[in-house]
Motif scaffolding. Structure first.
Motif, PDB file in Angstrom:
ATOM      1  N   ALA A  70       5.636   6.831  -1.645  1.00 60.75           N
ATOM      2  CA  ALA A  70       4.969   5.671  -1.059  1.00 60.75           C
ATOM      3  C   ALA A  70       5.585   4.413  -1.644  1.00 60.75           C
ATOM      4  CB  ALA A  70       3.471   5.711  -1.350  1.00 60.75           C
ATOM      5  N   LEU A  71       5.934   3.463  -0.793  1.00 61.90           N
ATOM      6  CA  LEU A  71       6.594   2.233  -1.206  1.00 61.90           C
ATOM      7  C   LEU A  71       5.732   1.028  -0.874  1.00 61.90           C
ATOM      8  CD1 LEU A  71      10.152   2.934   0.284  1.00 61.90           C
ATOM      9  CD2 LEU A  71       9.356   3.483  -2.013  1.00 61.90           C
ATOM     10  N   GLN A  72       5.683   0.075  -1.793  1.00 58.66           N
ATOM     11  CA  GLN A  72       5.089  -1.231  -1.544  1.00 58.66           C
ATOM     12  C   GLN A  72       6.199  -2.263  -1.623  1.00 58.66           C
ATOM     13  OE1 GLN A  72       2.023  -2.230  -0.743  1.00 58.66           O
ATOM     14  NE2 GLN A  72       0.981  -0.258  -0.852  1.00 58.66           N
ATOM     15  N   LEU A  73       6.308  -3.115  -0.595  1.00 55.97           N
ATOM     16  CA  LEU A  73       7.385  -4.095  -0.520  1.00 55.97           C
ATOM     17  C   LEU A  73       6.822  -5.503  -0.695  1.00 55.97           C
ATOM     18  CD1 LEU A  73       9.160  -2.693   2.669  1.00 55.97           C
ATOM     19  CD2 LEU A  73       9.543  -2.039   0.289  1.00 55.97           C
ATOM     20  N   GLY A  74       7.577  -6.353  -1.377  1.00 56.21           N
ATOM     21  CA  GLY A  74       7.180  -7.737  -1.570  1.00 56.21           C
ATOM     22  C   GLY A  74       8.389  -8.601  -1.847  1.00 56.21           C
ATOM     23  N   GLY A  75       8.158  -9.858  -2.112  1.00 53.61           N
ATOM     24  CA  GLY A  75       9.253 -10.788  -2.375  1.00 53.61           C
ATOM     25  C   GLY A  75       9.785 -11.397  -1.104  1.00 53.61           C
ATOM     26  N   ASP A  76      11.099 -11.504  -1.010  1.00 59.49           N
ATOM     27  CA  ASP A  76      11.749 -12.074   0.164  1.00 59.49           C
ATOM     28  C   ASP A  76      13.134 -11.458   0.312  1.00 59.49           C
ATOM     29  OD1 ASP A  76      13.559 -13.538  -1.593  1.00 59.49           O
ATOM     30  OD2 ASP A  76      11.928 -14.960  -1.917  1.00 59.49           O
TER      31      ASP A  76
ATOM     32  N   GLY B  97       5.996   8.625  -6.196  1.00 57.57           N
ATOM     33  CA  GLY B  97       6.372   9.834  -5.494  1.00 57.57           C
ATOM     34  C   GLY B  97       5.909  11.094  -6.199  1.00 57.57           C
ATOM     35  N   SER B  98       5.901  12.182  -5.455  1.00 55.19           N
ATOM     36  CA  SER B  98       5.554  13.468  -6.046  1.00 55.19           C
ATOM     37  C   SER B  98       6.316  14.560  -5.331  1.00 55.19           C
ATOM     38  CB  SER B  98       4.044  13.727  -5.958  1.00 55.19           C
ATOM     39  OG  SER B  98       3.642  13.808  -4.601  1.00 55.19           O
TER      40      SER B  98
END
Length: 205
Positions: A181-187, A197-198
């Motif tokens: 699972a990914l969380q994206l932020g920034g620019d 992950g598992s």
């Protein structure tokens, strides 16, 4: 509605577009048998495109597409670009665009090292002068079932937020499917990614 039956070729910015096998109505449902776009660096083809939209919405809502279905899409890089990559001045579309239900049965990325195929792609997309928003995106990839949603600003520095996931389709007997699972932020200048992950008994952060 007004019936349409057209075959043609037109020059777009940076390349040529050929469209054949067009039928249906300009006022609601249209079918495009084959679309080809060729530039100096890419060749993109699409077959059996069905679109449901109302051109009258352009005056009030921009381009609003209720359904977009593509049977197959192929993207081939024909030559490396000789121009260095640069940040775009803007990502804003010239008018508001919305696709409520987009489905692509098969997308093939063609490369000298072998083709990569994605199947059963589905998403909702909208864009205006302030941002682009991708929702409920999913696809069957060679690595598993992928999901995603994201928002990116249309002006620099193109701030973005989003999340994505990848889950193994068939797990070994007695084990839970591997996933990340990914969380994206920034620019687009500095992208921040947080991953969890598992796989079997192993976990990663």
């Amino acid at each position: 509605g007004v019936g349409v039956k057209l075959d043609g070729k037109m020059v777009a910015s940076g390349g040529d577009i050929q469209v054949t096998g067009v039928s249906g109505s300009l006022y609601n449902r249209m079918h495009l048998g084959h679309v080809s776009y060729r530039s100096k660096t890419q060749h993109i083809t699409a077959d059996n495109i069905d679109i449901n939209w109302s051109p009258f919405q352009f005056f009030s809502e921009g381009i609003a597409i209720s359904e977009l279905h593509v049977a197959s899409l192929s993207v081939e890089s024909t030559a490396p670009s000789e121009e260095p990559s640069t940040m775009p001045a803007s990502l804003a579309p010239p008018f508001k665009i919305g696709i409520a239900d987009a489905r692509l049965d098969k997308v093939t990325l063609v490369s000298p090292g072998g083709n990569t195929v994605f199947e059963k792609i589905h998403f909702t997309l909208s864009g205006d002068k302030s941002q682009w928003q991708l929702e409920d995106a999913s696809a069957l990839t060679p690595f598993g079932q992928a999901t995603a949603s994201a928002t990116i600003a249309a002006t620099q520095p193109f701030k973005l937020t989003g999340k994505a996931g990848l889950t193994q389709v068939t797990a070994p007997a007695g084990e839970k499917p591997a996933s990340v699972a990914l969380q994206l932020g920034g620019d687009l200048n500095v992208l921040n990614v947080t991953a969890k992950g598992s796989a079997g008994a192993a976990t990663a952060d």
